[in-house]
Design a protein around this motif. Structure first.
Motif, PDB file in Angstrom:
ATOM      1  N   ASN A  53      -5.474   2.392  -3.737  1.00 47.87           N
ATOM      2  CA  ASN A  53      -3.571   2.388  -3.807  1.00 47.87           C
ATOM      3  C   ASN A  53      -2.868   1.603  -3.223  1.00 47.87           C
ATOM      4  O   ASN A  53      -2.467   1.728  -2.376  1.00 47.87           O
ATOM      5  CB  ASN A  53      -3.475   4.127  -2.908  1.00 47.87           C
ATOM      6  N   THR A  54      -3.008   0.143  -3.582  1.00 48.48           N
ATOM      7  CA  THR A  54      -2.975  -1.065  -2.728  1.00 48.48           C
ATOM      8  C   THR A  54      -2.410  -2.205  -4.388  1.00 48.48           C
ATOM      9  O   THR A  54      -3.756  -2.429  -5.463  1.00 48.48           O
ATOM     10  CB  THR A  54      -4.196  -1.451  -1.988  1.00 48.48           C
ATOM     11  N   VAL A  55      -1.698  -2.374  -4.105  1.00 49.18           N
ATOM     12  CA  VAL A  55      -1.296  -3.661  -5.860  1.00 49.18           C
ATOM     13  C   VAL A  55      -0.956  -4.807  -4.897  1.00 49.18           C
ATOM     14  O   VAL A  55      -0.724  -5.320  -3.655  1.00 49.18           O
ATOM     15  CB  VAL A  55       0.248  -3.243  -6.201  1.00 49.18           C
ATOM     16  N   CYS A 107      -0.584   5.221  -5.876  1.00 44.39           N
ATOM     17  CA  CYS A 107      -0.106   4.908  -6.557  1.00 44.39           C
ATOM     18  C   CYS A 107      -0.327   4.424  -8.078  1.00 44.39           C
ATOM     19  O   CYS A 107       0.891   3.785  -9.150  1.00 44.39           O
ATOM     20  CB  CYS A 107       0.447   2.994  -6.132  1.00 44.39           C
ATOM     21  N   SER A 108      -1.175   4.882  -8.603  1.00 42.71           N
ATOM     22  CA  SER A 108      -1.970   4.834  -9.959  1.00 42.71           C
ATOM     23  C   SER A 108      -1.175   5.660 -11.020  1.00 42.71           C
ATOM     24  O   SER A 108      -1.188   5.506 -12.376  1.00 42.71           O
ATOM     25  CB  SER A 108      -2.885   5.443 -10.823  1.00 42.71           C
ATOM     26  N   SER A 109      -0.123   5.844 -10.657  1.00 43.76           N
ATOM     27  CA  SER A 109       1.149   6.790 -11.119  1.00 43.76           C
ATOM     28  C   SER A 109       2.000   6.406 -11.136  1.00 43.76           C
ATOM     29  O   SER A 109       3.454   5.940 -12.354  1.00 43.76           O
ATOM     30  CB  SER A 109       1.731   8.207 -10.307  1.00 43.76           C
ATOM     31  N   TYR A 110       2.528   4.674 -10.664  1.00 39.83           N
ATOM     32  CA  TYR A 110       3.821   4.545 -10.765  1.00 39.83           C
ATOM     33  C   TYR A 110       3.209   2.767 -11.660  1.00 39.83           C
ATOM     34  O   TYR A 110       1.818   2.255 -11.028  1.00 39.83           O
ATOM     35  CB  TYR A 110       4.222   4.502  -9.646  1.00 39.83           C
ATOM     36  N   ALA A 111       4.222   2.346 -12.007  1.00 38.08           N
ATOM     37  CA  ALA A 111       4.130   0.680 -12.316  1.00 38.08           C
ATOM     38  C   ALA A 111       4.804   0.193 -11.152  1.00 38.08           C
ATOM     39  O   ALA A 111       5.312   0.965 -10.574  1.00 38.08           O
ATOM     40  CB  ALA A 111       5.127   0.427 -13.747  1.00 38.08           C
ATOM     41  N   MET A 112       4.292  -0.564 -10.801  1.00 39.03           N
ATOM     42  CA  MET A 112       4.279  -1.656  -9.665  1.00 39.03           C
ATOM     43  C   MET A 112       5.104  -2.630 -10.186  1.00 39.03           C
ATOM     44  O   MET A 112       4.457  -3.467 -10.929  1.00 39.03           O
ATOM     45  CB  MET A 112       3.467  -1.241  -8.683  1.00 39.03           C
ATOM     46  N   GLY A 113       6.307  -3.455  -8.919  1.00 36.07           N
ATOM     47  CA  GLY A 113       6.474  -5.057  -9.425  1.00 36.07           C
ATOM     48  C   GLY A 113       7.181  -5.424  -7.859  1.00 36.07           C
ATOM     49  O   GLY A 113       7.034  -4.447  -6.821  1.00 36.07           O
ATOM     50  N   TRP A 114       7.289  -6.310  -7.955  1.00 32.46           N
ATOM     51  CA  TRP A 114       8.084  -7.375  -6.790  1.00 32.46           C
ATOM     52  C   TRP A 114       8.895  -8.080  -7.160  1.00 32.46           C
ATOM     53  O   TRP A 114       9.107  -8.584  -8.414  1.00 32.46           O
ATOM     54  CB  TRP A 114       6.492  -8.437  -6.149  1.00 32.46           C
ATOM     55  N   ALA A 149       0.930  -1.265  -0.200  1.00 30.78           N
ATOM     56  CA  ALA A 149       0.289  -0.355  -0.216  1.00 30.78           C
ATOM     57  C   ALA A 149       0.482   1.292   0.370  1.00 30.78           C
ATOM     58  O   ALA A 149       2.535   1.599   0.084  1.00 30.78           O
ATOM     59  CB  ALA A 149      -1.064   0.011   1.001  1.00 30.78           C
ATOM     60  N   ALA A 150       0.593   2.484  -0.317  1.00 36.86           N
ATOM     61  CA  ALA A 150       0.695   3.773  -0.701  1.00 36.86           C
ATOM     62  C   ALA A 150      -0.082   4.727   0.308  1.00 36.86           C
ATOM     63  O   ALA A 150      -0.826   5.321  -0.413  1.00 36.86           O
ATOM     64  CB  ALA A 150       1.611   4.235  -1.930  1.00 36.86           C
ATOM     65  N   PRO A 151       0.443   4.575   1.306  1.00 37.62           N
ATOM     66  CA  PRO A 151      -0.732   5.461   2.491  1.00 37.62           C
ATOM     67  C   PRO A 151      -0.945   6.650   2.202  1.00 37.62           C
ATOM     68  O   PRO A 151       0.262   7.373   1.366  1.00 37.62           O
ATOM     69  CB  PRO A 151       0.079   5.413   4.026  1.00 37.62           C
ATOM     70  N   GLY A 152      -1.734   7.429   1.611  1.00 42.01           N
ATOM     71  CA  GLY A 152      -2.233   9.138   1.402  1.00 42.01           C
ATOM     72  C   GLY A 152      -1.267   8.985  -0.116  1.00 42.01           C
ATOM     73  O   GLY A 152      -1.085  10.384  -0.707  1.00 42.01           O
ATOM     74  N   ARG A 153      -1.017   8.254  -0.870  1.00 37.97           N
ATOM     75  CA  ARG A 153      -0.790   8.243  -2.353  1.00 37.97           C
ATOM     76  C   ARG A 153      -1.381   7.748  -3.209  1.00 37.97           C
ATOM     77  O   ARG A 153      -2.174   7.103  -3.099  1.00 37.97           O
ATOM     78  CB  ARG A 153       0.939   8.736  -2.606  1.00 37.97           C
TER      79      ARG A 153
END
Length: 123
Positions: A77-79, A29-36, A23-27
């Motif tokens: 805001n969670t992946v 995160c759809s502005s970013y691609a995410m990865g693991w 999670a990205a609290p207060g932000r």
């Protein structure tokens, strides 16, 4: 600065499922691609899976293809990383990360990282 907070993880048996969250609290995160990525004991960190900003595109490491699924919930805001049919070789510390690129499998292209969460799969 984007803070990524991971949750989930733990000790499971071979074949069990497990879900990780990032999670990205207060932000937004759809502005970013995410990865693991993950790092097993004594090994270098390796790419696992990534998802585009929209969620329409994903890419997986061969070792997890068909077993792991990445998804994102922009409203929260969670992946998520859904891991099924876990194997002992999946044991590692798992990290989520964010990049401004469209999508990436390269660690150095990620700008923000979560704190890591341990996943242990017993045989």
């Amino acid at each position: 600065q984007v803070q990524l907070v991971q949750s989930g993880g733990g000790l499971v048996q071979t074949g069990d499922p497990l879900r990780l969250s990032c999670a990205a609290p207060g932000r937004t995160c759809s502005s970013y691609a995410m990865g693991w990525s993950r790092q097993a004991p004594g090994k270098e960190r390796e790419f696992v899976v990534a998802i585009t900003r929209s969620g329409a595109g994903t890419t997986y490491a061969d070792s997890v293809l068909g077993r792991f699924t990445i998804s994102r919930d922009s409203a929260k805001n969670t992946v998520y990383l859904q891991m099924n049919s876990l194997k002992p070789e999946d044991t590692a510390v798992y990290y989520c990360a964010a990049t401004r690129r469209m999508i990436s499998t390269t660690e150095r292209e990620y700008e923000y990282w979560g704190q890591g969460t341990q996943v242990t799969v017993s045989s």
